[in-house]
Design a protein around this motif. Structure first.
Motif, PDB file in Angstrom:
ATOM      1  N   ASN A  32     -27.332 114.975 -16.452  1.00 44.98           N
ATOM      2  CA  ASN A  32     -26.678 113.803 -15.873  1.00 44.98           C
ATOM      3  C   ASN A  32     -27.480 112.562 -16.245  1.00 44.98           C
ATOM      4  OD1 ASN A  32     -26.203 111.666 -13.764  1.00 44.98           O
ATOM      5  ND2 ASN A  32     -24.674 113.158 -13.094  1.00 44.98           N
ATOM      6  N   PRO A  86     -15.310 112.952  -9.049  1.00 46.17           N
ATOM      7  CA  PRO A  86     -15.626 113.088 -10.465  1.00 46.17           C
ATOM      8  C   PRO A  86     -14.463 112.572 -11.319  1.00 46.17           C
ATOM      9  CG  PRO A  86     -16.058 115.136  -9.312  1.00 46.17           C
ATOM     10  CD  PRO A  86     -15.386 114.224  -8.330  1.00 46.17           C
ATOM     11  N   ARG A 111     -20.742 111.553 -10.563  1.00 52.32           N
ATOM     12  CA  ARG A 111     -19.928 112.049 -11.681  1.00 52.32           C
ATOM     13  C   ARG A 111     -18.637 111.255 -11.854  1.00 52.32           C
ATOM     14  NH1 ARG A 111     -18.462 117.734 -12.319  1.00 52.32           N
ATOM     15  NH2 ARG A 111     -18.371 117.874 -10.066  1.00 52.32           N
ATOM     16  N   THR A 185     -23.614 118.941 -13.426  1.00 58.10           N
ATOM     17  CA  THR A 185     -22.925 118.055 -14.375  1.00 58.10           C
ATOM     18  C   THR A 185     -22.974 118.673 -15.757  1.00 58.10           C
ATOM     19  OG1 THR A 185     -23.795 116.192 -13.084  1.00 58.10           O
ATOM     20  CG2 THR A 185     -22.808 115.667 -15.226  1.00 58.10           C
TER      21      THR A 185
END
Ligand code: AMP
Length: 558
Positions: A32, A86, A111, A185
């Motif tokens: 991430n 996300p 996200r 992620t």
């Protein structure tokens, strides 16, 4: 086949090594950007200053890595509470302020997809981009909202929440916990959405993924010579890709102190900043360099720039004179480098220690396979002879390559031929492997380093009741590179006049913002067109430049 610095396997190996130099989410939960940029520094460098904001009034505000860690955790929690998940797009229409950096990193932690928009855009470009991106949240200021978003808010059905950096932003953060665990992620999860322009059609939303951070980190070390103890200043606005990849992400991944100037260009202000902040690495742009050259060498003597050890520039052709001037006045050259919104990171560069050839963009970085090509349909012919003009192509596979033009598969597919991404830039490569920029293959305009699509400007002019047709070109300018010039043909019943000229300038400025609006407008009885009714911008440009009109296919940007 030409010789390339890296073979396919070596290139892969290179990026694997660079990936291994990053930390990755704890317990193998993926990669991430925000973790690499912020969280991983907290244990060892938590009290190191991550961001120093120099306000317009010259006061400053510091955020340490720990401060940034907590604030971005709070912002991520706030997004979660607002039901933003996300892949939802979180946009900003903000100047270079703390809220912008906190929004960027907080969104990535959640996200969500961070989409920075240039705060100098007018309502029209903002509407297009927020709509195309289906933005769920926009973070802005009350003044920017009133001027730029309120007039178009009815056209944004996907927008759920406006957050005011100078209003409810602090309260929203204060109500949240500063504890947040970044969810797993995937490196292929979408992370960043940058709008760019082509000759025709709507702006293109270039989508980048979390894996891009591998390239941000590696290229900042290679092309900007960034090290953990540096004091780094990137003058680009985060509304454009340079300001995000190298103004926000890359320096944070290196744990450096980034100086952020909230003010606008002023030669004295800039030199004072370089001196007072003891800037060691400075990443700027040709227009700014030309403005500094205009301010002269005398004023440089008033400042101590001895901390400066590396200068780089990007975004438009850097005049060879600028490199020579820099050598004379700053004692070090400006290192030009080349890349695009689509490449996500620097691809071709003059790196430290390499001979700088003034006027050249440098050579492909390790991990980057570049070539000069000719192509037709799906066939790519690599031009191996030196000094032959062709299109710059890059072999797929670097981590920050864009993964889509949002919602436009066909447009995306057309950028590739086999293994190669075709950049739309013309260049030559010399026998030493240095690339020399020639021009764009399309009609986009670079004005003061900002990429503007002529279509967007033409469409705005067409909204005026007097305008029947419009065509927009980049007119060479000694400081801005190019300025936007519009040609318009009027509807019956309207006559060209100085008043109408000024009215059109004001009309476009209000809709588009000062950066995108034309600086000059000329009236024509009719615009030249091809047999298929396409307006011939290149012919207009040739006439403007006093070039022969014959072979207009070869008319290029300056
Ligand atoms: P953008 O996507 O807005 O970053 O613009 C990318 C375009 O800017 C490239 O395709 C080039 O046309 C131009 N550009 C970027 N860097 C350079 C450079 N060093 N020299 C000449 N043109 C450049």
């Amino acid at each position: 086949m030409m010789t390339i610095t890296e073979t396919g396997t070596d290139t892969k190996q290179f990026w694997l090594q660079e990936r291994a130099a990053l930390t990755g989410l704890p317990r193998g939960k993926g990669l991430n950007i925000a973790f690499e940029a912020v969280d991983r520094h907290v244990a060892r460098r938590g009290e190191h200053i991550a961001l120093r904001f120099r306000r317009k009034d010259r006061t400053s505000l510091d955020l340490t890595y720990s401060d940034l860690h907590r604030a971005t955790n709070r912002f991520a929690n706030a997004l979660k509470r607002l039901g933003i998940g996300p892949s939802d797009v979180v946009a900003t229409v903000l100047g270079r302020t703390p809220a912008l950096f906190i929004t960027a990193m907080g969104s990535l932690k959640n996200r969500s997809v961070f989409c920075p928009l240039f705060s100098a855009f007018g309502p029209e470009p903002i509407r297009e981009r927020l709509r195309l991106g289906k933005a769920r949240v926009v973070v802005t200021t009350e003044a920017l909202y009133r001027k730029k978003i309120a007039p178009i808010i009815a056209d944004l059905p996907d927008l759920r929440r406006v957050i005011y950096a100078d209003g409810d932003f602090d309260g929203l953060l204060a109500a949240e916990s500063d504890d947040f665990t970044i969810p797993p992620t995937s490196p292929e999860d979408p992370a960043l959405l940058h709008f760019t322009s082509g000759t025709t059609g709507k702006p293109k939303g270039a989508l980048h993924v979390h894996e891009a951070v591998v390239a941000h980190h590696a290229t900042a070390r290679l092309a900007l010579d960034l090290r953990a103890e540096d004091r780094f200043w990137c003058t680009a606005d985060p509304g454009w890709v340079t300001g995000t990849s190298y103004g926000i992400i890359a320096p944070l991944t290196h744990g450096v102190t980034t100086i952020v100037d909230e003010g606008e260009f002023d030669a004295d202000r800039w030199y004072r900043l370089l001196q007072e902040e003891k800037v060691t690495v400075w990443y700027t742009a040709p227009t700014a360099v030309r403005m500094l050259m205009k301010a002269g060498r005398e004023i440089v003597r008033n400042y101590d720039l001895s901390h400066l050890r590396f200068i780089a520039s990007v975004g438009e052709p850097l005049n060879p004179q600028a490199v020579i001037w820099s050598n004379q006045v700053y004692g070090i050259p400006i290192h030009d480098n080349w890349w695009q919104t689509e490449t996500g990171g620097i691809m071709i560069a003059n790196i430290r220690g390499m001979e700088v050839r003034p006027g050249s963009m440098g050579r492909p970085l390790p991990g980057v396979e570049a070539a000069i090509v000719r192509h037709s349909d799906d066939r790519v012919e690599i031009i191996s002879d030196p000094n032959v003009e062709g299109e710059i192509a890059l072999r797929k596979g670097w981590p920050s390559m864009f993964r889509a033009y949002l919602g436009e598969e066909e447009r995306y597919r057309k950028c590739f031929a086999g293994d190669w991404y075709l950049t739309g830039d013309l260049a030559k490569r010399d026998a030493g492997g240095y690339y020399w920029f020639v021009g764009r293959m399309d009609d986009v305009i670079k004005t003061s380093g900002h990429l503007i699509g002529p279509f967007e400007v033409e469409s705005a002019l067409l909204d005026h009741p007097a305008v029947a047709e419009s065509a927009v070109i980049g007119k060479p300018d000694p400081v801005a590179g190019e300025i936007i010039k519009a040609f318009v043909a009027l509807k019956p019943g309207f006559a060209a006049s100085p008043e109408l000229h000024d009215e059109l300038l004001g009309f476009a400025r209000k809709k588009l913002g000062a950066v995108v609006a034309p600086k000059e407008i000329a009236f024509l009885d009719a615009l030249p067109k091809t047999g298929s009714e396409k307006i011939m911008r290149r012919l207009l440009k040739a006439r403007e430049l006093g070039l022969p009109e014959g072979d207009i296919s070869t008319v290029k940007a300056s």
